[in-house]
Write an enzyme that holds these catalytic residues in place. Structure first.
Site, PDB file in Angstrom:
ATOM      1  N   HIS A  85     -11.310 -50.620  18.930  1.00 43.33           N
ATOM      2  CA  HIS A  85     -12.055 -49.722  17.823  1.00 43.33           C
ATOM      3  C   HIS A  85     -13.358 -50.627  17.623  1.00 43.33           C
ATOM      4  CE1 HIS A  85     -12.780 -48.416  13.806  1.00 43.33           C
ATOM      5  NE2 HIS A  85     -11.685 -47.485  14.022  1.00 43.33           N
ATOM      6  N   GLU A 105     -14.545 -51.344  14.977  1.00 39.91           N
ATOM      7  CA  GLU A 105     -14.647 -52.602  14.206  1.00 39.91           C
ATOM      8  C   GLU A 105     -14.407 -53.754  14.824  1.00 39.91           C
ATOM      9  OE1 GLU A 105     -12.197 -50.403  11.248  1.00 39.91           O
ATOM     10  OE2 GLU A 105     -13.909 -49.093  10.676  1.00 39.91           O
ATOM     11  N   GLU A 138     -15.929 -42.304  19.115  1.00 39.90           N
ATOM     12  CA  GLU A 138     -15.917 -42.623  17.753  1.00 39.90           C
ATOM     13  C   GLU A 138     -17.243 -43.225  17.585  1.00 39.90           C
ATOM     14  OE1 GLU A 138     -12.037 -43.013  15.503  1.00 39.90           O
ATOM     15  OE2 GLU A 138     -12.567 -45.017  16.043  1.00 39.90           O
ATOM     16  N   ASN A 177      -5.366 -43.685  11.324  1.00 38.13           N
ATOM     17  CA  ASN A 177      -5.556 -44.996  11.500  1.00 38.13           C
ATOM     18  C   ASN A 177      -5.690 -45.561  10.145  1.00 38.13           C
ATOM     19  OD1 ASN A 177      -6.684 -47.782  11.848  1.00 38.13           O
ATOM     20  ND2 ASN A 177      -8.419 -47.223  12.598  1.00 38.13           N
ATOM     21  N   GLY A 180      -9.495 -41.919  10.199  1.00 33.27           N
ATOM     22  CA  GLY A 180      -9.406 -43.007   9.446  1.00 33.27           C
ATOM     23  C   GLY A 180      -8.948 -42.639   7.898  1.00 33.27           C
ATOM     24  N   GLY A 181     -10.079 -42.610   7.167  1.00 31.91           N
ATOM     25  CA  GLY A 181      -9.862 -42.643   5.768  1.00 31.91           C
ATOM     26  C   GLY A 181      -9.077 -41.272   5.057  1.00 31.91           C
ATOM     27  N   LYS A 206      -5.985 -48.518   9.077  1.00 33.31           N
ATOM     28  CA  LYS A 206      -6.680 -49.798   8.929  1.00 33.31           C
ATOM     29  C   LYS A 206      -6.017 -50.717   7.840  1.00 33.31           C
ATOM     30  CE  LYS A 206     -11.037 -47.042   9.566  1.00 33.31           C
ATOM     31  NZ  LYS A 206     -12.320 -47.037   9.649  1.00 33.31           N
ATOM     32  N   SER A 249     -15.052 -39.426  10.561  1.00 31.75           N
ATOM     33  CA  SER A 249     -15.145 -38.630   9.133  1.00 31.75           C
ATOM     34  C   SER A 249     -14.654 -37.210   9.531  1.00 31.75           C
ATOM     35  CB  SER A 249     -16.805 -38.556   8.676  1.00 31.75           C
ATOM     36  OG  SER A 249     -17.063 -40.044   8.395  1.00 31.75           O
ATOM     37  N   GLY A 261     -16.285 -43.392   8.831  1.00 29.91           N
ATOM     38  CA  GLY A 261     -16.067 -44.203   7.301  1.00 29.91           C
ATOM     39  C   GLY A 261     -17.812 -43.700   6.552  1.00 29.91           C
TER      40      GLY A 261
HETATM   41  C1  PEP Z   1     -11.511 -44.688  12.349  1.00 30.90           C
HETATM   42  O1  PEP Z   1     -11.821 -45.733  11.876  1.00 30.90           O
HETATM   43  O2  PEP Z   1     -11.062 -44.503  13.531  1.00 30.90           O
HETATM   44  C2  PEP Z   1     -11.935 -43.764  11.907  1.00 30.90           C
HETATM   45  C3  PEP Z   1     -12.203 -42.388  12.407  1.00 30.90           C
HETATM   46  O3  PEP Z   1     -12.512 -43.422  10.270  1.00 30.90           O
HETATM   47  P1  PEP Z   1     -12.965 -42.231   9.364  1.00 30.90           P
HETATM   48  O4  PEP Z   1     -12.220 -40.978   9.831  1.00 30.90           O
HETATM   49  O5  PEP Z   1     -12.735 -42.767   8.091  1.00 30.90           O
HETATM   50  O6  PEP Z   1     -14.247 -42.026   9.731  1.00 30.90           O
END
Ligand code: PEP
Length: 268
Positions: free
Chosen positions: A109, A111, A180, A19, A246-247, A21, A225, A186
């Protein structure tokens, strides 16, 4: 040949999705896509048996489609409208995403739930339209830190899942769940493999209780993460079928390393 210890896990193909983002620009998207393709060319066997995909921001989905066509990587969108085509300024429909040859769409998600006030009723409409228009929804669920500390993890997840069981029941397993925990997104904090397993098993049982057929065959991803250093332990859990990243998905070497960890997961 000895039978795998966990035949249900063995038949769920591991899946890793990135993702992106709202990050990057055309140049960085081009570079990231090129680096992923290079990673595939460098060691195709290390990625064998894993399904892979990325969620670029809307404006770069066409670019991803052009570059990734014919590769092991699929692509999708981070959101979709809860209406079909029409007078909904600023929205993007499931049919439009299908036109861009998207395979996946993220729905719910945290967010989107927290910052854009998406409701369970809207999410159910999104899931229904996505399935109708040939997309595979990746439905995100998870509890906040305050909810976990108040021992509400299961009740929060139950409410999120129960709200969607009706539409998921008629989806013929054409969807994925991503667990999640909001406190792990994040933040650098990750659920321990045991915490992830416990919740994944609960989600699977809740789908079954909600009369979603074939819950043992539904893939449940962990997100929050995930890094190269913790991916293998997470993916080795019996009910963890891969990751939503994500990141780390913005760094090709890290994302590829996580994808390789999913390929090597043990069947337990
Ligand atoms: C996400 O936003 O779906 C996510 C898992 O982010 P991160 O891996 O950065 O925690």
């Amino acid at each position: 040949m000895t039978a795998p210890a966990n035949p249900d896990k063995a038949r769920r193909k591991p899946l890793v999705l990135g993702n992106w983002k709202m990050n990057g620009d055309v140049a960085t998207a081009e570079q990231l896509l090129a680096d992923l393709l290079q990673g595939e060319r460098d060691s195709p066997e290390a990625l064998a048996g894993v399904e892979l995909g990325v969620f670029p921001p809307y404006p770069y989905i066409g670019l991803a489609a052009a570059r990734l066509a014919g590769s092991r990587f699929s692509w999708g969108a981070q959101n979709v409208a809860h209406f079909g085509n029409g007078a909904y300024t600023g929205e993007v429909s499931a049919a439009m995403l299908r036109d861009l040859a998207c395979t996946w769409v993220l729905i719910g998600h945290s967010e989107r739930r927290a910052l854009f006030a998406e409701t369970n009723a809207q999410l159910a409409m999104k899931v229904e339209l996505a399935i109708r228009d040939g997309l595979l929804p990746v439905v995100c669920v998870g509890e906040s830190l305050a909810e976990r500390e108040a021992l509400m993890t299961e009740s929060v997840l139950a409410a999120q899942i129960d709200a969607l069981c009706g539409v998921l029941a008629s989806a013929d397993q054409r969807f994925v769940i991503a667990y999640e925990p909001v406190w792990a997104i994040g933040t650098g904090l990750t659920a321990s493999p045991e915490q992830a397993q416990q919740v994944h098993a609960y989600i699977r049982s809740r789908l079954a209780a909600g009369k979603v057929p074939g819950a043992t065959g539904v893939r449940i991803l962990y997100g929050g993460s995930v890094k190269p250093s913790n991916a293998q332990a997470l993916f080795g859990q019996p009910d963890v079928d891969g990751g939503l990243i994500g990141g780390a998905s913005l760094i090709a070497a890290d994302f590829l390393s996580i994808c390789r960890a999913a390929a090597q997961r043990s069947i337990r």
